[in-house]
Design an enzyme around this catalytic site. Structure first.
Site, PDB file in Angstrom:
ATOM      1  CG  LEU A  85      -1.922   1.111   1.387  1.00  0.00           C
ATOM      2  CD1 LEU A  85      -2.849   1.228   0.190  1.00  0.00           C
ATOM      3  CD2 LEU A  85      -2.748   0.919   2.667  1.00  0.00           C
ATOM      4  CE  LYS A  89       9.499   6.330   2.345  1.00  0.00           C
ATOM      5  NZ  LYS A  89       9.956   6.851   1.049  1.00  0.00           N
ATOM      6  N   GLY A  90       7.659   0.419   5.291  1.00  0.00           N
ATOM      7  CA  GLY A  90       7.372  -1.014   5.214  1.00  0.00           C
ATOM      8  C   GLY A  90       7.513  -1.749   6.539  1.00  0.00           C
ATOM      9  CB  SER A 140      -0.689  -3.113   3.416  1.00  0.00           C
ATOM     10  OG  SER A 140      -0.325  -2.071   4.285  1.00  0.00           O
ATOM     11  CB  ALA A 141       3.239  -3.566   7.275  1.00  0.00           C
ATOM     12  CB  SER A 142      -1.006  -0.079   6.985  1.00  0.00           C
ATOM     13  OG  SER A 142      -1.803   0.844   7.688  1.00  0.00           O
ATOM     14  CG  ASN A 196      -4.288   2.987  10.517  1.00  0.00           C
ATOM     15  OD1 ASN A 196      -5.228   2.941  11.313  1.00  0.00           O
ATOM     16  ND2 ASN A 196      -3.048   3.236  10.903  1.00  0.00           N
ATOM     17  NE  ARG A 230       0.059   1.501  14.335  1.00  0.00           N
ATOM     18  CZ  ARG A 230      -1.237   1.260  14.511  1.00  0.00           C
ATOM     19  NH1 ARG A 230      -1.758   1.299  15.724  1.00  0.00           N
ATOM     20  NH2 ARG A 230      -2.012   0.986  13.489  1.00  0.00           N
ATOM     21  CE  LYS A 289       4.343  -6.251   3.209  1.00  0.00           C
ATOM     22  NZ  LYS A 289       3.994  -5.017   2.513  1.00  0.00           N
ATOM     23  CB  THR A 325       0.389   6.593   3.694  1.00  0.00           C
ATOM     24  OG1 THR A 325       0.842   5.325   3.243  1.00  0.00           O
ATOM     25  CG2 THR A 325      -1.057   6.785   3.301  1.00  0.00           C
ATOM     26  CG  ASP A 352       7.470   1.154  -1.111  1.00  0.00           C
ATOM     27  OD1 ASP A 352       6.880   0.199  -0.556  1.00  0.00           O
ATOM     28  OD2 ASP A 352       7.698   2.231  -0.532  1.00  0.00           O
TER      29      ASP A 352
HETATM   30  P1  B16 Z   1       0.196   1.363  10.592  1.00  0.00           P
HETATM   31  P2  B16 Z   1       3.002  -0.829   3.778  1.00  0.00           P
HETATM   32  C1  B16 Z   1       3.571   0.266   6.148  1.00  0.00           C
HETATM   33  O1  B16 Z   1       2.772   0.191   5.017  1.00  0.00           O
HETATM   34  C2  B16 Z   1       4.336   1.576   6.175  1.00  0.00           C
HETATM   35  O2  B16 Z   1       5.261   1.648   5.085  1.00  0.00           O
HETATM   36  C3  B16 Z   1       5.106   1.705   7.462  1.00  0.00           C
HETATM   37  O3  B16 Z   1       5.800   2.936   7.509  1.00  0.00           O
HETATM   38  C4  B16 Z   1       4.117   1.592   8.642  1.00  0.00           C
HETATM   39  O4  B16 Z   1       4.812   1.663   9.879  1.00  0.00           O
HETATM   40  C5  B16 Z   1       3.364   0.266   8.542  1.00  0.00           C
HETATM   41  O5  B16 Z   1       2.697   0.205   7.285  1.00  0.00           O
HETATM   42  C6  B16 Z   1       2.339   0.105   9.634  1.00  0.00           C
HETATM   43  O6  B16 Z   1       1.328   1.063   9.483  1.00  0.00           O
HETATM   44  O7  B16 Z   1       0.841   2.122  11.707  1.00  0.00           O
HETATM   45  O8  B16 Z   1      -0.820   2.159   9.811  1.00  0.00           O
HETATM   46  O9  B16 Z   1      -0.354   0.035  11.040  1.00  0.00           O
HETATM   47  O10 B16 Z   1       4.164  -0.269   2.993  1.00  0.00           O
HETATM   48  O11 B16 Z   1       3.257  -2.224   4.310  1.00  0.00           O
HETATM   49  O12 B16 Z   1       1.699  -0.716   3.042  1.00  0.00           O
HETATM   50 MG    MG Z   2       5.504   0.072   1.159  1.00  0.00          MG
END
Ligand code: B16
Ligand code: MG
Length: 215
Positions: free
Chosen positions: A11, A46-47, A115-117, A119, A50, A146, A18, A171
């Site tokens: 993401l 990045k990636g 995605s790791a996020s 949100n 949290r 990851k 973001t 990325d």
């Molecule tokens: P959240 P991705 C990652 O997104 C971000 O690159 C990374 O900076 C962030 O800490 C992580 O998500 C967790 O995000 O705090 O919203 O749970 O690149 O895996 O889409």
């Molecule tokens: Mg990423």
């Protein structure tokens, strides 16, 4: 030629930038704690999940904190971050992404988020991209971050596609490693000098066509 049946997308940094909002929220926390946090420092987050991001941030500031304090700090940062991403608009989708997703759908190639996020739903909803995805796997569904392949393997499972027929767009180096460990093809978005383990690297989706899925 490999017959690609599914594409899995990271993401942050692939669909939307973001990282800038993560940066502003982490910087606010660093300011409160009394140390400097630069955009260059932010590259290291990045990636990264949290809590792992918070550990890196605290190490930059030379600050020790208990688990309870860390939970409070992460919750505070997340609230500031969520305040930003609830204002996200469709025009922040990275160039060419929507067109490429449409091409995939029109050609019966399945689409998943990896995605790791935690949100990701707020983000995809604000960008009006939810209908494009056949599966959404994010930080709420996986326990291993990851470069562990869990997020992409679960994505392939939810899509019902074998990993060898999947392509991951990423990325971050850790994401490319996760894709390779999952037995998938990995396309890096960004710099070939950084994403060395990717099967190929493209600058973005501006001119992306199905040709990018040929290996
Ligand atoms: P959240 P991705 C990652 O997104 C971000 O690159 C990374 O900076 C962030 O800490 C992580 O998500 C967790 O995000 O705090 O919203 O749970 O690149 O895996 O889409
Ligand atoms: Mg990423």
């Amino acid at each position: 030629m490999v017959n690609i049946k599914a594409c899995l997308f990271d993401l942050d940094g692939v669909i939307v930038d973001t990282a800038k909002y993560h940066y502003l929220a982490w910087k606010r926390l660093a300011d409160e704690l009394g140390f400097q946090f630069t955009e260059e420092d932010n590259e290291r987050l990045k990636g990264v999940s949290r809590m792992a991001s918070l550990d890196i941030l605290l190490s930059i500031g030379g600050i020790a904190a208990s688990d309870e304090e860390k939970e409070e700090m992460a919750a505070k940062k997340n609230q500031w971050y969520v305040d930003y991403i609830t204002k996200l608009k469709e025009d922040e989708i990275l160039p060419g992404v929507k067109e490429f997703l449409t091409t995939l759908r029109n050609n019966d190639i399945k689409i998943a988020l990896g995605s790791a996020s935690k949100n990701s739903m707020i983000i995809l909803e604000n960008l009006k991209l939810v209908p494009y995805f056949d599966a959404i796997v994010d930080g709420n569904k996986v326990s291993k971050a990851k470069p562990d392949p869990e997020v992409f393997l679960l994505g392939a499972k939810e899509l019902g596609v074998s990993p060898s027929a999947c392509v991951v767009f990423e990325d971050a180096e850790a994401g490319i490693e996760a894709a390779k460990r999952a037995g998938m093809r990995a396309i890096g978005i960004g710099e070939p000098s950084i994403l060395k383990e990717a099967d190929k690297v493209v600058p973005g989706f501006q001119e992306a066509s199905l040709k990018v899925l040929e290996f």
